[in-house]
Design a protein around this motif. Structure first.
Motif, mmCIF file in Angstrom:
data_model
loop_
_atom_site.group_PDB
_atom_site.id
_atom_site.type_symbol
_atom_site.label_atom_id
_atom_site.label_comp_id
_atom_site.label_asym_id
_atom_site.label_seq_id
_atom_site.Cartn_x
_atom_site.Cartn_y
_atom_site.Cartn_z
ATOM 1 N N LEU A 1 0.862 -1.171 0.000
ATOM 2 C CA LEU A 1 0.000 0.000 0.000
ATOM 3 C C LEU A 1 0.895 1.216 0.000
ATOM 4 C CD1 LEU A 1 -2.771 1.407 0.190
ATOM 5 C CD2 LEU A 1 -2.568 1.225 2.699
ATOM 6 N N LYS A 2 0.744 2.123 -0.996
ATOM 7 C CA LYS A 2 1.565 3.311 -1.110
ATOM 8 C C LYS A 2 0.661 4.520 -1.284
ATOM 9 C CE LYS A 2 5.421 0.958 -3.392
ATOM 10 N NZ LYS A 2 6.280 0.923 -4.599
ATOM 11 N N ILE A 3 1.117 5.698 -0.722
ATOM 12 C CA ILE A 3 0.423 6.979 -0.905
ATOM 13 C C ILE A 3 1.327 7.828 -1.786
ATOM 14 C CG2 ILE A 3 -0.320 9.116 0.207
ATOM 15 C CD1 ILE A 3 -0.393 5.846 2.074
ATOM 16 N N TYR B 1 -12.598 -4.222 -2.069
ATOM 17 C CA TYR B 1 -11.644 -3.746 -1.075
ATOM 18 C C TYR B 1 -12.365 -2.791 -0.159
ATOM 19 C CZ TYR B 1 -7.856 -5.561 -3.997
ATOM 20 O OH TYR B 1 -7.032 -6.380 -4.715
ATOM 21 N N THR B 2 -11.926 -2.742 1.083
ATOM 22 C CA THR B 2 -12.479 -1.781 2.050
ATOM 23 C C THR B 2 -11.351 -0.857 2.467
ATOM 24 O OG1 THR B 2 -14.122 -3.348 2.856
ATOM 25 C CG2 THR B 2 -13.556 -1.485 4.302
ATOM 26 N N LEU B 3 -11.595 0.477 2.348
ATOM 27 C CA LEU B 3 -10.628 1.487 2.783
ATOM 28 C C LEU B 3 -11.285 2.326 3.861
ATOM 29 C CD1 LEU B 3 -7.987 3.110 2.556
ATOM 30 C CD2 LEU B 3 -9.114 4.503 0.791
ATOM 31 N N PHE C 1 -4.715 5.327 7.368
ATOM 32 C CA PHE C 1 -5.514 4.508 6.448
ATOM 33 C C PHE C 1 -5.481 3.055 6.894
ATOM 34 C CE2 PHE C 1 -3.841 8.153 4.180
ATOM 35 C CZ PHE C 1 -4.976 8.679 3.567
ATOM 36 N N TYR C 2 -6.649 2.380 6.758
ATOM 37 C CA TYR C 2 -6.785 0.946 7.038
ATOM 38 C C TYR C 2 -7.332 0.319 5.773
ATOM 39 C CZ TYR C 2 -6.937 3.143 11.648
ATOM 40 O OH TYR C 2 -6.690 3.918 12.736
ATOM 41 N N PHE C 3 -6.671 -0.733 5.224
ATOM 42 C CA PHE C 3 -7.025 -1.250 3.901
ATOM 43 C C PHE C 3 -6.975 -2.777 3.936
ATOM 44 C CE2 PHE C 3 -6.027 -2.088 -0.644
ATOM 45 C CZ PHE C 3 -7.127 -1.470 -1.196
ATOM 46 N N TYR C 4 -8.063 -3.448 3.414
ATOM 47 C CA TYR C 4 -8.086 -4.913 3.365
ATOM 48 C C TYR C 4 -9.022 -5.351 2.246
ATOM 49 C CZ TYR C 4 -12.246 -4.077 6.298
ATOM 50 O OH TYR C 4 -13.423 -3.623 6.795
ATOM 51 N N ALA C 5 -8.889 -6.634 1.835
ATOM 52 C CA ALA C 5 -9.700 -7.223 0.760
ATOM 53 C C ALA C 5 -10.754 -8.134 1.346
ATOM 54 C CB ALA C 5 -8.793 -7.982 -0.201
ATOM 55 N N ARG C 6 -11.769 -8.509 0.527
ATOM 56 C CA ARG C 6 -12.847 -9.394 0.973
ATOM 57 C C ARG C 6 -13.109 -10.456 -0.090
ATOM 58 N NH1 ARG C 6 -16.284 -7.883 5.095
ATOM 59 N NH2 ARG C 6 -17.904 -9.205 4.187
ATOM 60 N N THR C 7 -13.486 -11.652 0.393
ATOM 61 C CA THR C 7 -14.054 -12.705 -0.463
ATOM 62 C C THR C 7 -15.404 -13.039 0.099
ATOM 63 O OG1 THR C 7 -13.138 -14.487 0.871
ATOM 64 C CG2 THR C 7 -11.733 -13.632 -0.887
ATOM 65 N N ALA C 8 -15.998 -14.055 -0.491
ATOM 66 C CA ALA C 8 -17.301 -14.470 0.006
ATOM 67 C C ALA C 8 -17.199 -15.015 1.427
ATOM 68 C CB ALA C 8 -17.894 -15.519 -0.941
ATOM 69 N N GLN D 1 -5.869 -6.659 7.413
ATOM 70 C CA GLN D 1 -5.734 -5.272 6.956
ATOM 71 C C GLN D 1 -4.286 -4.830 6.992
ATOM 72 O OE1 GLN D 1 -8.014 -2.757 9.584
ATOM 73 N NE2 GLN D 1 -6.430 -2.720 11.158
ATOM 74 N N ILE D 2 -3.986 -3.789 6.213
ATOM 75 C CA ILE D 2 -2.687 -3.129 6.202
ATOM 76 C C ILE D 2 -2.949 -1.666 6.477
ATOM 77 C CG2 ILE D 2 -2.786 -2.798 3.694
ATOM 78 C CD1 ILE D 2 0.241 -3.101 3.636
ATOM 79 N N THR D 3 -2.035 -0.980 7.219
ATOM 80 C CA THR D 3 -2.246 0.420 7.598
ATOM 81 C C THR D 3 -1.132 1.273 7.013
ATOM 82 O OG1 THR D 3 -0.984 0.231 9.637
ATOM 83 C CG2 THR D 3 -3.328 -0.279 9.772
ATOM 84 N N GLU D 4 -1.431 2.583 6.915
ATOM 85 C CA GLU D 4 -0.463 3.544 6.407
ATOM 86 C C GLU D 4 -0.906 4.929 6.846
ATOM 87 O OE1 GLU D 4 2.318 4.530 5.734
ATOM 88 O OE2 GLU D 4 2.732 3.586 3.801
ATOM 89 N N GLU D 5 0.067 5.867 6.924
ATOM 90 C CA GLU D 5 -0.226 7.258 7.276
ATOM 91 C C GLU D 5 0.406 8.170 6.230
ATOM 92 O OE1 GLU D 5 0.770 8.406 11.192
ATOM 93 O OE2 GLU D 5 -0.205 6.676 12.159
ATOM 94 N N ALA D 6 -0.239 9.356 6.029
ATOM 95 C CA ALA D 6 0.298 10.335 5.086
ATOM 96 C C ALA D 6 -0.221 11.708 5.453
ATOM 97 C CB ALA D 6 -0.082 9.980 3.652
ATOM 98 N N ILE D 7 0.406 12.796 4.889
ATOM 99 C CA ILE D 7 0.070 14.181 5.218
ATOM 100 C C ILE D 7 -0.184 14.936 3.923
ATOM 101 C CG2 ILE D 7 0.880 16.285 6.359
ATOM 102 C CD1 ILE D 7 2.762 14.577 7.988
#
Length: 1193
Positions: A948-950, A975-977, A1016-1023, A1029-1035
């Protein structure tokens, strides 16, 4: 009354001086003390103090010195007589008298002869009070004459004869010392057979051929002149009978030849003394020497007895191989008959010596000096004894009393002179002479009549220091005539001390039996007689006793270790103690291992010799105390020794030994080991153990073993070294006692049976020819046993057996002596083969996306054809259910032990296509596989997105880029952000939830706040659900206009000048204020500042733009954390939760790098952080105006 004269005494030392020292002074010190002050005006008759011996043998090569010394007041004059007539020394130029003395020196070294001055000399010492005389001194020069010339014929005698070699030395003065040597000045060896007599002759009880020599030389040593004279050598030749016959053959007839017996044995006879009896006379106090020397063959042995008595134990000695009996300090009681007995194998002979002990005169009571006062009485007693009894005669001032001037105050009564009411004219020196035929005694004793007032001879103000609770002895040595009376007082106004508390001795000494602290003080001794009074003060101090408050303690240490003894001493503060350590009441060894400090003795590397008693001795000038402790040095025991084997039987033996030193630690047990030199040489085995009090052991043995034994001792410190090995003991052979162990039957091939066993070792074989009888038969059949005898091996293979059939097996040991007991049968199997049938009815139940359960039906036992090991499942992932692409097949194996018919398959991958089969396993291997069974696993939740990159941050937007999960574990649905802002106090804002289609890998967020941190909190979904999840911060970026404004203000010249003016103004105001304050006036600084404020500063104070905002940022930073030097956002843009707590200022460098600005933004923060240098192109920027202002406020 007899007058007691007390000498001056030295100051008492510490502690109680022996009482007898003071009491004996009164008895023995009858002379006037030689106190210098007393002798200045006190007269005393002469007393002889030193004289030459009565029998004075001089060296004729040196001057003659005849001693005569005397004392008296006034000093005496001296005169001499020679051979009874006056010796006028002034007429002989060779004779001089020592000044102030009577000692004569006769100068014969320059001229004259010693023989000229032979004679009897006597010295007289005289003053106005009398005359004392010396003994008669007989002067004789020593003599060492030469041997007379004589012709000595060689002595020839046959083997076995006796021989006496005469010495007959010349008569010298004093008699010489005799010894025999050869030409090489080596002393001739002496023994019971050959010895030297008291007269100097050399006696041979019987001669031997080795006695032949030509240089038997007798030497005479004259000690007084230090000369040695020698006799002519004597030649002795000892020949055999044959040699003797050849020598005399020409002169003797045949009948005169000696027989074949060259030396006949014979009983003893005495060579000295002659006859059966003899007499011996000796003087009392001398050494009695009795001698008996016998000849005979074999050599006689000498014995001594005293008839009607016993020999004195402590005074009897045997010399010269018991041929001489000596009794020292002989007395009249030693008179009697002494018998010497010479004995050999052929008989005995004895000789009786009658001993008479005579005695020169000796004192019983010698006359003692008398000091009397006028009108007193006294006696002189002269009592002597001797054998025969001596005659007593008296002289007065050297003149026989019969012709001496008459004195009415004296009366002679044999050995006693009685004096009554003496006067001063009665003073004289009396001589007592006791004499008999063996010698005489002469003693001088004066009678000195004095009238003297008391005098105290003890030094004034003598200080006595005594330990508390001990006796104190205060000295008062006195003199007076008549004898003064003594009184003691304590203190200036004290009364006379009473004898119920104190002890007043006759010699003037005051004794305080138990001195206490209150005994301290000044004591006065007062002496009185009718002529006057004298007194003297002495001082007494009582000191605390020295005590050892920490004594050394008993110690037990092991050899090689270190031990410490402690000794703490408490003492009187005015005394200085010295502490000395002793070992066994002697000095410590001179060894660097012993170190002594203030309170301790340390012994390092202790060895056996260090054991003993250690004593700490604390000494002061007044007392000493000691304390002791014993050091026991312990170690492992020394090895036992003297091993011995007894009661040797076929199956047992008794071993005994002697224990070694236990090294001060009792032995608790003995360990016995054995070596089998036949089968395992050099290898020692444990045999048994016995208690430490036992030194024998009954050992059980095995047949056909060559035993050696050794013993080790053990105590609490460990085990000793082994003893030396005992003698070897070989036991007889016997049949084996046991059979092989670990018997097994397993086939290595489908048609064989391999029988194995653990063979007996050599020790267990019990004899030579060890073999094994191997027997087998089928367990379920009626076959007979098949047997074979094999050598000493451990395996036998039976071929041609059916596949996997049970067998009964036996292995029996035998040797040349017979068979071992019948062994028990064990069961084995012939060889296995691969299973023939695969498991059937394989079923799969999928439990979840990673786990499946497998069931199968067991195979028939007969088809296994071996030992069932279990079932083995092979399974593999064939291809993905999503892509259906061919991949490399990696098979996995799970084995289930035993007869299980189901099992679980864990670790499966979700949403995958699997194939499996099942096989049965035996000892040979696997059977055929069951038909493949296919199954699918359901979907699972996906793994986290791969990254995950900003990118491309702006004032109000951020763009996110990512890669799909590496393990989707199904079909991705979306995906859920989620994201939320973080304010300057690290508080999280409202959370925004955003759904993104599954086919996207990039997303831009708009309408964000500028210069704001987001998480940011980011993860994928299946049935199946949501993944990890993976996290990241940015300004987001800062407004460019605001940043530009900041930089422009900070670099304006007018602003710099303004700051300088403000600083100068403040300095002037401070100086004016200081001057006004010193003058006592008041200066309203605040009002003046308000009235003359610089108008250019006001807009900056009111401005809400850049400076107001950055001050707020600076304040925020100071309220939380300082800027972190070198802070960076991670390269993968993943920010950890703990990093998000930092202030926005912390990310200045990161923002600068991300926005790629010109550096103005970060430059402001560099100005705020005063100690950090500006980075990049900001190094030339001016400091922030806010900081500049703060530096002057």
């Amino acid at each position: 009354m007899q007058l007691k004269i007390m000498p001056k005494k030295k100051r008492l030392s510490a502690g109680r001086a022996p009482l007898m020292l003071f009491l004996c002074q009164m008895i023995s010190a009858l002379e006037v003390p030689l106190d210098p002050k007393l002798l200045e005006d006190l007269v005393q008759p002469p007393t002889i103090t030193q004289q030459s011996p009565k029998d004075y043998i001089i060296d004729p090569r040196e001057n003659i010195v005849i001693q005569c010394e005397a004392k008296g007041k006034p000093p005496p004059s001296f005169s001499w007589t020679r051979n009874g007539t006056h010796f006028d020394i002034d007429k002989d130029p060779l004779v001089t008298m020592k000044p102030g003395s009577g000692t004569l020196t006769i100068n014969i070294m320059s001229e004259g002869k010693a023989e000229t001055y032979e004679g009897v000399y006597q010295c007289t010492a005289r003053n106005e009070r009398g005359a004392a005389i010396s003994n008669n001194i007989v002067i004789r020069p020593s003599r060492s004459p030469l041997w007379t010339k004589e012709k000595l014929e060689p002595i020839i005698l046959r083997n076995g004869q006796s021989l006496v070699l005469p010495c007959r030395p010349p008569i010298g003065l004093p008699p010489p010392i005799i010894f025999w040597m050869d030409n090489s000045f080596q002393r001739l060896p002496q023994s019971e057979r050959v010895s030297q007599g008291l007269n100097g002759d050399l006696y041979f009880s019987n001669v031997l051929p080795e006695d032949t020599r030509e240089d038997y030389i007798c030497y005479a040593r004259f000690n007084h002149t230090q000369t040695i004279q020698q006799k002519q050598p004597i030649s002795v030749k000892v020949i055999s009978v044959d040699e003797l016959n050849d020598t005399i053959a020409a002169n003797l007839s045949d009948t005169e030849f000696y027989g074949a017996k060259s030396h006949r044995q014979r009983p003893p006879t005495f060579l000295t003394p002659d006859g059966n009896t003899s007499r011996k006379e000796e003087l009392r106090g001398n050494v009695l020497s009795l001698e008996c020397i016998a000849e005979g063959l074999p050599t006689p042995i000498i014995y001594w007895i005293k008839e009607d008595g016993t020999l004195p134990i402590n005074r009897t000695f045997y010399r010269n191989f018991k041929k001489t009996l000596q009794i020292i300090q002989v007395t009249e009681a030693d008179s009697g008959n002494y018998q010497c007995i010479a004995k050999n194998a052929l008989g005995a002979i004895h000789h009786t010596i009658s001993v008479t002990v005579k005695a020169a005169p000796y004192w019983i009571i010698a006359p003692q000096n008398l000091v009397l006062s006028p009108e007193e009485d006294g006696t002189l007693i002269c009592r002597a004894n001797g054998n025969p009894k001596p005659r007593i005669s008296w002289l007065s001032n050297g003149v026989p009393i019969e012709i001496a001037p008459d004195d009415p105050s004296r009366k002679i009564d044999g050995d006693t002179i009685i004096f009554s009411k003496v006067q001063e004219r009665s003073s004289a020196v009396y001589q007592c002479n006791a004499s008999n035929e063996y010698g005489y005694l002469l003693a001088n004793a004066f009678v000195n009549v004095l009238a003297e007032p008391p005098r105290i001879l003890t030094s004034a103000n003598t200080l006595y220091q005594v330990i508390a609770n001990r006796a104190a002895l205060l000295d008062c040595a006195f003199f007076g005539s008549p004898l003064p009376t003594i009184e003691w007082f304590k203190g200036a106004k004290g009364s006379a001390l009473r004898e119920d508390i104190y002890v007043l001795h006759e010699n003037g000494t005051l004794e305080i039996p138990v001195a206490q602290k209150d005994s301290t003080g000044t004591y006065t001794c007062v002496a009185r007689n009718k002529l006057g009074m004298a007194k003297n003060d002495v001082h007494l101090e009582i000191k605390d006793p020295t005590r050892i408050i920490k004594q050394p303690e008993y110690a037990v240490v092991q050899r090689g270790s270190t031990v410490s003894f402690e000794c703490k001493v408490k003492h009187d503060h005015t005394l200085i103690p010295t502490v000395t350590w002793l070992k066994d009441h002697g000095e410590l060894p001179n060894d660097g291992r012993f170190t002594v400090d203030k309170d301790h003795l340390v012994v390092a590397d202790v060895n056996d010799d260090d054991g003993g008693t250690y004593t700490c001795v604390a000494n002061t000038t007044l007392d000493n105390v000691s304390a002791s402790a014993v050091l026991s040095v312990v170690d492992v025991p020394n090895p036992p020794f003297d091993l011995e084997l007894t009661d040797q039987l076929d199956r047992s033996v008794q071993l005994s030994w002697t224990p070694g030193d236990d090294n001060n630690s009792p032995i608790t047990k003995f360990i016995i080991e054995y070596e089998d030199a036949m089968h395992e040489p050099g290898l020692w085995h444990h045999q048994t153990e016995v208690p430490g009090t036992q030194t024998t052991a009954q050992l059980k043995l095995s047949p056909y073993v060559n035993y050696s034994f050794r013993v080790m001792a053990e105590n609490n410190l460990g085990r000793s070294l082994p003893s030396e090995a005992s003698e070897q003991y070989l036991t007889k052979a016997a049949e084996p006692d046991k059979n092989p162990t670990a018997v097994e039957g397993l086939g290595s091939e489908p048609d064989n049976l391999v029988i194995t066993w653990k063979p007996l070792n050599g020790f267990e074989s019990n004899g030579p020819g060890l073999q094994y009888k191997v027997s087998w038969r089928q367990k379920d059949g009626d076959d007979e046993w098949t047997s074979v005898v094999v050598a000493n091996v451990s395996k036998y293979i039976v071929s041609g057996t059916p596949t996997f059939v049970p067998y009964l097996i036996k292995v029996q040991a035998l040797n040349d002596a017979g068979f071992a007991p019948e062994p028990a049968a064990v069961m084995g199997h012939s060889g296995e083969d691969l299973p023939m049938v695969a498991p059937g009815n394989v079923r799969v139940n999928v439990v979840n996306s990673t786990l499946a359960e497998v069931h199968w039906d067991p195979v028939p036992l007969k088809s296994i054809r071996g030992h069932l090991q279990g079932y083995r499942i092979y399974y593999w992932k064939a291809q993905s259910s999503l892509t259906r692409n061919r991949r490399h097949i990696e098979k996995k194996i799970l084995t289930f032990q035993g007869s299980k018919t189901h099992g679980m398959l864990p670790g499966l991958e979700p949403f995958s296509h699997y194939t499996l089969n099942v096989r049965v396993v035996n000892g040979k291997g696997e059977g055929p596989a069951s038909p493949d069974k296919v199954f699918n696993t359901p979907e699972g939740v996906p793994s986290a997105p791969s990254s995950l990159k900003i990118v491309n941050p702006t004032l109000d937007s951020l763009t996110l880029e990512w890669e799909p999960p590496s393990h989707p574990n199904g079909i991705l649905t979306e995906y859920t952000l989620k994201y939320q802002p973080i304010n300057s106090t690290h508080e999280l804002g409202p959370l925004v939830d955003l759904k993104i289609p599954a086919n996207k890998t990039r997303w831009t967020l708009k309408n964000l706040n500028f210069s704001t941190r987001y998480k940011f909190y980011f993860y994928a979904r299946t049935a199946a659900g949501s993944g990890i999840q993976i996290t990241e911060e940015a300004i987001t970026t800062v407004d460019e206009a605001m940043a530009s404004r900041q930089v422009d203000i900070a670099t304006q010249g007018w602003f710099i000048g303004l700051m300088c003016a403000v600083a100068l103004l403040i300095l002037i105001l401070l100086i004016v204020c200081f001057i006004r304050r010193n003058k006592g006036g008041k200066y309203p600084v605040k009002e003046k500042e308000d009235a003359h404020a610089d108008p250019e500063i006001q807009p900056m104070k009111e401005d809400d733009g850049t400076f107001g905002e950055y001050r707020s940022l600076e304040s925020d930073a100071e309220d939380h954390k300082p800027l972190k030097k070198g802070s960076r956002t991670p390269s993968d843009r993943t920010v950890k939760k703990e990093d998000s707590d930092d202030s926005l200022v912390d990310y200045g460098e990161g923002v600068n790098g991300q926005f790629n600005e010109d550096g103005s933004f970060i430059g402001q923060y560099s100005g705020k952080k005063e100690k950090e240098p500006a980075e990049g192109n900001e190094s030339s920027e001016a400091p922030s105006p806010v900081n500049a202002m703060n530096s002057f406020v």
